[in-house]
Design a protein around this motif. Sequence first.
Motif, mmCIF file in Angstrom:
data_model
loop_
_atom_site.group_PDB
_atom_site.id
_atom_site.type_symbol
_atom_site.label_atom_id
_atom_site.label_comp_id
_atom_site.label_asym_id
_atom_site.label_seq_id
_atom_site.Cartn_x
_atom_site.Cartn_y
_atom_site.Cartn_z
ATOM 1 N N UNK A 14 52.192 45.323 23.608
ATOM 2 C CA UNK A 14 51.804 43.988 23.121
ATOM 3 C C UNK A 14 50.986 43.254 24.182
ATOM 4 N N UNK A 15 50.381 42.134 23.786
ATOM 5 C CA UNK A 15 49.596 41.320 24.704
ATOM 6 C C UNK A 15 50.449 40.814 25.868
ATOM 7 N N UNK A 16 49.804 40.592 27.012
ATOM 8 C CA UNK A 16 50.514 40.080 28.188
ATOM 9 C C UNK A 16 49.706 38.908 28.739
ATOM 10 N N UNK A 17 50.447 37.879 29.137
ATOM 11 C CA UNK A 17 49.802 36.755 29.825
ATOM 12 C C UNK A 17 50.561 36.526 31.124
ATOM 13 N N UNK A 18 49.830 36.359 32.202
ATOM 14 C CA UNK A 18 50.466 36.130 33.499
ATOM 15 C C UNK A 18 50.214 34.690 33.935
ATOM 16 N N UNK A 19 51.272 33.916 34.095
ATOM 17 C CA UNK A 19 51.183 32.557 34.650
ATOM 18 C C UNK A 19 51.491 32.677 36.140
ATOM 19 N N UNK A 20 50.472 32.622 36.970
ATOM 20 C CA UNK A 20 50.663 32.875 38.406
ATOM 21 C C UNK A 20 50.595 31.591 39.224
ATOM 22 N N UNK A 73 46.736 30.593 39.239
ATOM 23 C CA UNK A 73 45.872 31.602 38.615
ATOM 24 C C UNK A 73 46.498 32.112 37.318
ATOM 25 N N UNK A 74 45.656 32.680 36.484
ATOM 26 C CA UNK A 74 46.108 33.207 35.192
ATOM 27 C C UNK A 74 45.436 34.551 34.944
ATOM 28 N N UNK A 75 46.060 35.351 34.122
ATOM 29 C CA UNK A 75 45.402 36.572 33.637
ATOM 30 C C UNK A 75 45.985 36.892 32.278
ATOM 31 N N UNK A 104 39.016 44.071 39.820
ATOM 32 C CA UNK A 104 39.965 45.189 39.801
ATOM 33 C C UNK A 104 41.166 44.907 40.715
ATOM 34 N N UNK A 105 40.891 44.337 41.902
ATOM 35 C CA UNK A 105 42.010 44.041 42.820
ATOM 36 C C UNK A 105 42.950 43.003 42.215
ATOM 37 N N UNK A 106 42.374 42.026 41.543
ATOM 38 C CA UNK A 106 43.199 40.983 40.919
ATOM 39 C C UNK A 106 44.153 41.624 39.911
ATOM 40 N N UNK A 107 43.604 42.538 39.104
ATOM 41 C CA UNK A 107 44.432 43.184 38.068
ATOM 42 C C UNK A 107 45.491 44.079 38.712
ATOM 43 N N UNK A 108 45.078 44.830 39.735
ATOM 44 C CA UNK A 108 46.039 45.740 40.389
ATOM 45 C C UNK A 108 47.231 44.982 40.969
ATOM 46 N N UNK A 109 46.997 43.733 41.386
ATOM 47 C CA UNK A 109 48.068 42.967 42.046
ATOM 48 C C UNK A 109 48.991 42.261 41.046
ATOM 49 N N UNK A 110 48.728 42.377 39.742
ATOM 50 C CA UNK A 110 49.556 41.672 38.751
ATOM 51 C C UNK A 110 50.935 42.325 38.661
ATOM 52 N N UNK A 111 51.989 41.533 38.436
ATOM 53 C CA UNK A 111 53.295 42.141 38.170
ATOM 54 C C UNK A 111 53.202 43.024 36.919
ATOM 55 N N UNK A 112 53.794 44.219 36.978
ATOM 56 C CA UNK A 112 53.670 45.216 35.901
ATOM 57 C C UNK A 112 52.205 45.386 35.507
ATOM 58 N N UNK A 113 51.379 45.607 36.525
ATOM 59 C CA UNK A 113 49.919 45.675 36.311
ATOM 60 C C UNK A 113 49.556 46.787 35.342
ATOM 61 N N UNK A 114 48.647 46.516 34.406
ATOM 62 C CA UNK A 114 48.166 47.602 33.547
ATOM 63 C C UNK A 114 47.447 48.644 34.416
ATOM 64 N N UNK A 115 47.547 49.932 34.043
ATOM 65 C CA UNK A 115 46.996 51.002 34.901
ATOM 66 C C UNK A 115 45.467 51.062 34.823
ATOM 67 N N UNK A 116 44.828 50.130 35.470
ATOM 68 C CA UNK A 116 43.384 49.949 35.286
ATOM 69 C C UNK A 116 42.570 51.106 35.890
ATOM 70 N N UNK A 117 43.147 51.766 36.918
ATOM 71 C CA UNK A 117 42.363 52.817 37.580
ATOM 72 C C UNK A 117 42.223 54.068 36.728
#
Length: 428
Positions: free
Chosen positions: A208-214, A217-219, A252-265
Amino acid sequence: MTESESAGYDYDYDVVISGAGLAGSAAAILLARRGVRVALLERRSDPEAYKALCTHSLQASAYPVLDELGLVPALEKAGAVRSEARWYTRWGWIEPRAAPGGPELPYAYNVRRSTLDPLIRSRAAQTPGVDLLLGHPVIGLVREAGRTTGVRVSTAQGEREIRARLVVGADGKDSAVAKFAGVPARLYENARFGYLAQFRNLPLSGGVGQTWFLEPDMAYAFPNDGGVTVLAVLPDKKRLPAFREDLEGSFLDFVRALPEAPPIDSAERVSKITGTVNYPLHSRRPTAPGVAFIGDAALTGDPLWGVGCGWALQSARWLAEAVGSSATGQGDLDRSLAVYARRHRRELSGHQYLGADFAKARPFNPVERLMFSAAARDESVARHMHLFASRLIGPLRFLNPVALARASAVNLRHRGAALSKGQRNQAV
Ligand SMILES: Cc1cc2nc3c(=O)[nH]c(=O)nc-3n(C[C@H](O)[C@H](O)[C@H](O)COP(=O)(O)OP(=O)(O)OC[C@H]3O[C@@H](n4cnc5c(N)ncnc54)[C@H](O)[C@@H]3O)c2cc1C
């Protein structure tokens, strides 16, 4: 000149709409079904054109309009994904779920604009009573005695006037109709910038969709039709100079650092990284003599809440309901426009007020801390938050005294449980 004074004019159409995006196409369909003769003007010539700068997650508030438009079966067939989501907070994940034995949670769809825009535009073109005129940018208004009575358009054959009882600005946040009618927008600064890109083979936790309230910052990441996941990052503008030095690396670094980051690589990027570094929120008076605004032309929210597509469809419906008969010359159009303007304000001004405050990229305020922390700990608070995020309830219902008391009780219970656990651990 009032509307009744203009009643004797010879009009080409009852309504002319500038912009065949979501708001304009929806309004054209809903008005024509009420017997209104509509010219739907679109500056772009390509019937498949779509808005690229969007993450196209439609909130559940949009579902009734999609249903009324008859689009739901086509969206399901196109592979649109139900807009379920979970939100990361410093207290853990908020994961709204249906109550045991209760109804399913309301939803709409995540669907790429390359799918949605051509679909709704073609439905408008097929609706009896709608003339879709592509490659027809509005370049001015016809005005008489202070009232708008039509538009000037540029065509391959030269300029022409199209006269109508009502001109609708559905032409986005930089609305040409608003500019020519002299209706300014009130702007609210947005202290975040945003970049987004589409990926394949990018599975998300729980599907499902994920939203990060940091804070601040947001993602967010949403699965869409065609197996495409859209990923957006919305950092504080303070980070912009460093971010821009290496846009792709920073993204890419921003995404990699997210909690439970999607496997972007291991994912495949299938679009450019696009974005906007200055996207203030806009609010405009929803009407002027002979004119109505819908969608982003009336109000542009903060992209981070994913509300603009739904509000574009909903405001089209509110307008059609208000002016459906008076636009044909039966009834008082000015009074109908006032009804529309009141409804637009009632439905959206509270949301916009909160959105403008959150766009300051500040940390959570005490009320947000209360609601988000309780929602991470308690399913019924999470469901209540889902209704607000889906824009099915407004700020007053979201923050009603009972909801605040329930959230406080959840947090007190949580604190009590944490304290007694600590005491037990000390005793061991
Ligand atoms: C980064 C970003 C992410 C977003 N993500 C989401 C999301 O996840 N969910 C969500 O609900 N919303 C999202 N939004 C908001 C959403 O994109 C808009 O709210 C929505 O597109 C508004 O629809 P509209 O029909 O009012 O305007 P638009 O989609 O902008 O359509 C306006 C139409 O008018 C036409 N036009 C313009 N000028 C003229 C003219 N002079 N003559 C004739 N035609 C003209 C344009 O070509 C266009 O077809 C996002 C926005 C941004 C910037």
